[in-house]
Design a protein around this motif. Sequence first.
Motif, PDB file in Angstrom:
ATOM      1  N   LEU A  19      47.341  29.144  30.944  1.00 25.74           N
ATOM      2  CA  LEU A  19      47.428  29.392  32.382  1.00 25.74           C
ATOM      3  C   LEU A  19      47.971  30.797  32.574  1.00 25.74           C
ATOM      4  CD1 LEU A  19      47.450  28.608  35.396  1.00 25.74           C
ATOM      5  CD2 LEU A  19      49.736  27.618  35.036  1.00 25.74           C
ATOM      6  N   LEU A  20      47.166  31.661  33.170  1.00 23.08           N
ATOM      7  CA  LEU A  20      47.553  33.046  33.411  1.00 23.08           C
ATOM      8  C   LEU A  20      47.851  33.215  34.895  1.00 23.08           C
ATOM      9  CD1 LEU A  20      44.881  34.878  31.229  1.00 23.08           C
ATOM     10  CD2 LEU A  20      47.068  33.869  30.547  1.00 23.08           C
ATOM     11  N   ILE A  21      49.023  33.719  35.203  1.00 26.03           N
ATOM     12  CA  ILE A  21      49.447  33.874  36.592  1.00 26.03           C
ATOM     13  C   ILE A  21      49.407  35.352  36.950  1.00 26.03           C
ATOM     14  CG2 ILE A  21      51.282  33.438  38.267  1.00 26.03           C
ATOM     15  CD1 ILE A  21      52.296  31.229  36.408  1.00 26.03           C
ATOM     16  N   GLY A  22      48.567  35.665  37.932  1.00 28.98           N
ATOM     17  CA  GLY A  22      48.314  37.054  38.302  1.00 28.98           C
ATOM     18  C   GLY A  22      46.888  37.424  37.937  1.00 28.98           C
ATOM     19  N   ALA A  23      46.419  38.541  38.458  1.00 27.44           N
ATOM     20  CA  ALA A  23      45.042  38.956  38.168  1.00 27.44           C
ATOM     21  C   ALA A  23      44.951  40.469  38.031  1.00 27.44           C
ATOM     22  CB  ALA A  23      44.091  38.457  39.258  1.00 27.44           C
TER      23      ALA A  23
ATOM     24  N   GLY B 269      41.233  27.685  23.723  1.00 34.14           N
ATOM     25  CA  GLY B 269      40.407  26.592  24.213  1.00 34.14           C
ATOM     26  C   GLY B 269      39.946  26.750  25.651  1.00 34.14           C
ATOM     27  N   LYS B 270      40.866  27.045  26.557  1.00 35.52           N
ATOM     28  CA  LYS B 270      40.524  27.187  27.965  1.00 35.52           C
ATOM     29  C   LYS B 270      41.500  28.129  28.642  1.00 35.52           C
ATOM     30  CE  LYS B 270      39.856  24.693  32.314  1.00 35.52           C
ATOM     31  NZ  LYS B 270      39.902  23.395  33.030  1.00 35.52           N
ATOM     32  N   ILE B 271      40.982  28.899  29.604  1.00 31.12           N
ATOM     33  CA  ILE B 271      41.815  29.821  30.372  1.00 31.12           C
ATOM     34  C   ILE B 271      41.700  29.469  31.851  1.00 31.12           C
ATOM     35  CG2 ILE B 271      42.188  32.221  31.074  1.00 31.12           C
ATOM     36  CD1 ILE B 271      41.014  33.102  28.402  1.00 31.12           C
ATOM     37  N   THR B 272      42.843  29.406  32.511  1.00 29.08           N
ATOM     38  CA  THR B 272      42.884  29.235  33.960  1.00 29.08           C
ATOM     39  C   THR B 272      43.642  30.413  34.548  1.00 29.08           C
ATOM     40  OG1 THR B 272      42.863  26.825  33.796  1.00 29.08           O
ATOM     41  CG2 THR B 272      43.629  27.774  35.875  1.00 29.08           C
ATOM     42  N   VAL B 273      43.076  31.036  35.572  1.00 29.40           N
ATOM     43  CA  VAL B 273      43.696  32.191  36.222  1.00 29.40           C
ATOM     44  C   VAL B 273      44.171  31.781  37.609  1.00 29.40           C
ATOM     45  CG1 VAL B 273      43.392  34.548  37.052  1.00 29.40           C
ATOM     46  CG2 VAL B 273      42.212  33.794  34.971  1.00 29.40           C
ATOM     47  N   ALA B 274      45.466  31.927  37.862  1.00 31.19           N
ATOM     48  CA  ALA B 274      46.040  31.625  39.176  1.00 31.19           C
ATOM     49  C   ALA B 274      46.461  32.923  39.850  1.00 31.19           C
ATOM     50  CB  ALA B 274      47.245  30.696  39.027  1.00 31.19           C
ATOM     51  N   ASN B 275      46.063  33.064  41.108  1.00 31.84           N
ATOM     52  CA  ASN B 275      46.380  34.308  41.807  1.00 31.84           C
ATOM     53  C   ASN B 275      46.610  34.027  43.287  1.00 31.84           C
ATOM     54  OD1 ASN B 275      46.677  37.216  41.669  1.00 31.84           O
ATOM     55  ND2 ASN B 275      44.842  37.331  42.938  1.00 31.84           N
ATOM     56  N   ARG B 276      47.234  34.979  43.945  1.00 31.81           N
ATOM     57  CA  ARG B 276      47.512  34.839  45.380  1.00 31.81           C
ATOM     58  C   ARG B 276      46.218  34.749  46.175  1.00 31.81           C
ATOM     59  NH1 ARG B 276      47.860  38.506  49.344  1.00 31.81           N
ATOM     60  NH2 ARG B 276      47.695  40.208  47.827  1.00 31.81           N
ATOM     61  N   THR B 277      45.195  35.551  45.783  1.00 30.28           N
ATOM     62  CA  THR B 277      43.892  35.483  46.442  1.00 30.28           C
ATOM     63  C   THR B 277      42.880  34.879  45.472  1.00 30.28           C
ATOM     64  OG1 THR B 277      43.290  37.721  45.732  1.00 30.28           O
ATOM     65  CG2 THR B 277      44.402  37.506  47.848  1.00 30.28           C
ATOM     66  N   LEU B 278      42.127  33.925  45.954  1.00 33.05           N
ATOM     67  CA  LEU B 278      41.170  33.246  45.092  1.00 33.05           C
ATOM     68  C   LEU B 278      40.029  34.166  44.686  1.00 33.05           C
ATOM     69  CD1 LEU B 278      40.511  30.549  43.770  1.00 33.05           C
ATOM     70  CD2 LEU B 278      39.212  29.923  45.826  1.00 33.05           C
TER      71      LEU B 278
ATOM     72  N   ALA C  44      36.427  31.373  32.662  1.00 30.31           N
ATOM     73  CA  ALA C  44      37.682  30.689  32.954  1.00 30.31           C
ATOM     74  C   ALA C  44      37.633  30.030  34.330  1.00 30.31           C
ATOM     75  CB  ALA C  44      38.843  31.692  32.893  1.00 30.31           C
ATOM     76  N   GLU C  45      38.654  29.268  34.626  1.00 25.47           N
ATOM     77  CA  GLU C  45      38.775  28.601  35.919  1.00 25.47           C
ATOM     78  C   GLU C  45      39.703  29.425  36.810  1.00 25.47           C
ATOM     79  OE1 GLU C  45      40.404  24.350  37.823  1.00 25.47           O
ATOM     80  OE2 GLU C  45      40.547  24.761  35.662  1.00 25.47           O
ATOM     81  N   ALA C  46      39.387  29.496  38.112  1.00 30.30           N
ATOM     82  CA  ALA C  46      40.201  30.247  39.059  1.00 30.30           C
ATOM     83  C   ALA C  46      40.877  29.289  40.037  1.00 30.30           C
ATOM     84  CB  ALA C  46      39.342  31.244  39.821  1.00 30.30           C
ATOM     85  N   VAL C  47      42.178  29.492  40.258  1.00 33.01           N
ATOM     86  CA  VAL C  47      42.923  28.665  41.208  1.00 33.01           C
ATOM     87  C   VAL C  47      43.880  29.559  41.984  1.00 33.01           C
ATOM     88  CG1 VAL C  47      42.786  26.615  39.739  1.00 33.01           C
ATOM     89  CG2 VAL C  47      44.782  28.142  39.573  1.00 33.01           C
ATOM     90  N   LEU C  48      44.472  28.989  43.036  1.00 31.30           N
ATOM     91  CA  LEU C  48      45.475  29.699  43.822  1.00 31.30           C
ATOM     92  C   LEU C  48      46.872  29.461  43.251  1.00 31.30           C
ATOM     93  CD1 LEU C  48      44.132  28.881  47.393  1.00 31.30           C
ATOM     94  CD2 LEU C  48      44.211  31.151  46.349  1.00 31.30           C
ATOM     95  N   LEU C  49      47.814  30.319  43.627  1.00 32.59           N
ATOM     96  CA  LEU C  49      49.194  30.138  43.168  1.00 32.59           C
ATOM     97  C   LEU C  49      49.732  28.771  43.578  1.00 32.59           C
ATOM     98  CD1 LEU C  49      50.851  33.619  43.911  1.00 32.59           C
ATOM     99  CD2 LEU C  49      49.911  32.776  41.751  1.00 32.59           C
ATOM    100  N   ALA C  50      49.279  28.282  44.739  1.00 34.59           N
ATOM    101  CA  ALA C  50      49.751  26.985  45.211  1.00 34.59           C
ATOM    102  C   ALA C  50      49.326  25.841  44.291  1.00 34.59           C
ATOM    103  CB  ALA C  50      49.219  26.734  46.624  1.00 34.59           C
TER     104      ALA C  50
END
Length: 415
Positions: A183-187, A204-213, A225-231
Amino acid sequence: MAIIALGINHKTAAVELRSQVAFAPERVEAELHSARQALGLSEVALLSTCNRTELYLHGEVDDQAILAWLAASRGVAVAELGSCYYSYRDQEAVRHLMAVASGLDSLVLGEPQILGQIKSAYAVGCQAGTLASELHSAFQLAFSTAKTVRSQTAIGQNPVSVAYAAVALAQQIFADMSSARALLIGAGETIELVARHLAERGVGKITVANRTLQRATELAGKFNAEAVLLADIPEQLAAADIVISSTASQLPILGKGAVESALKRRRRKPIFMLDIAVPRDIEPQVGELDDVYLYTVDDLEEVIEDNLRARQDAAKAAREIVEIEAERWFRQRRSLAAVDTIRAYRSAVDALRCEELARAQAALERGVPAAEVVDALARGLSNKIMHAPTIALRQASEAGREDLLALAQQLFDLN
């Protein structure tokens, strides 16, 4: 007036203080105007990264005044900064800027990201109107020197960075990266580099969480990778084996409670967490939890040591380039200091020429033979040119100033 470089970095200050002194990107332009007005300077530039905060200035001001402004601006005690700051002036300041731009002063020797950060600091200064000729030339010299270092040495080969070291540390814990989920926080640029290194090692898998989707989606698309919001982070934590965070947030994004809940859902399966943000993204108290291995940028130094050894020879060559360019700049700067004196000297001699020429023309109009006029012109001009230096030399001799006499011999080529 002097060119000044003053700041703190990873070598002189702990991450907590660097966090307090770091400037939010959206505040830099306003702070540049504040510093220039408060310090009475003509030029100011500000470089603020996770590993350093540095002010580059042109004008006449002492260190204590700069520290006082910096402390007041960031809400820290002057004494805290006074025990860990460094300051350089003129040639040393420009040498430092070139070394920083070339990656010679970075946590990871030779890392290329710092050059982009310096270019950004330069661009913001230009936009704010707080840069003029002196800092313009200093930054341009730093950019060209960094380019020379990259092209003429091996310091840029097999590139390493904080991102590289972060993934290397994770790999020490997860021998089989293919079974790990990150899980990577920031972009930003650092997280993109982390994602690239993780992908290269077959995570195996990367998920990117950021303030803006949108930005998270753009980055995630490069690495499948998968993209999600900080929330969405609390939900994502339960599945994350590796958590690496690097944002520009001024407040922590991950707290102890959220991580504790995730650990329960993971049935105490360990999580490797690396906070490479300044200020910190992950509350320090998270490190108190069992089954959490929390590291900060300061913990990367040991990992980075292995990468440094391969770059030491290249660094020696790079420092030689920096030294040559700094000396060349200093010589040019000193030569410019003589311009006003040379201009004044030429103007004085030209005034004598005009005076003697007018005298000669008047003599010709009176019918004085041309040969006599030319001789008088030459004699009068040479006497007047020699008059002031002759008096000064006699006074120097009377005062026992052998040094001035020797300089006069050199200046007038009398050897």
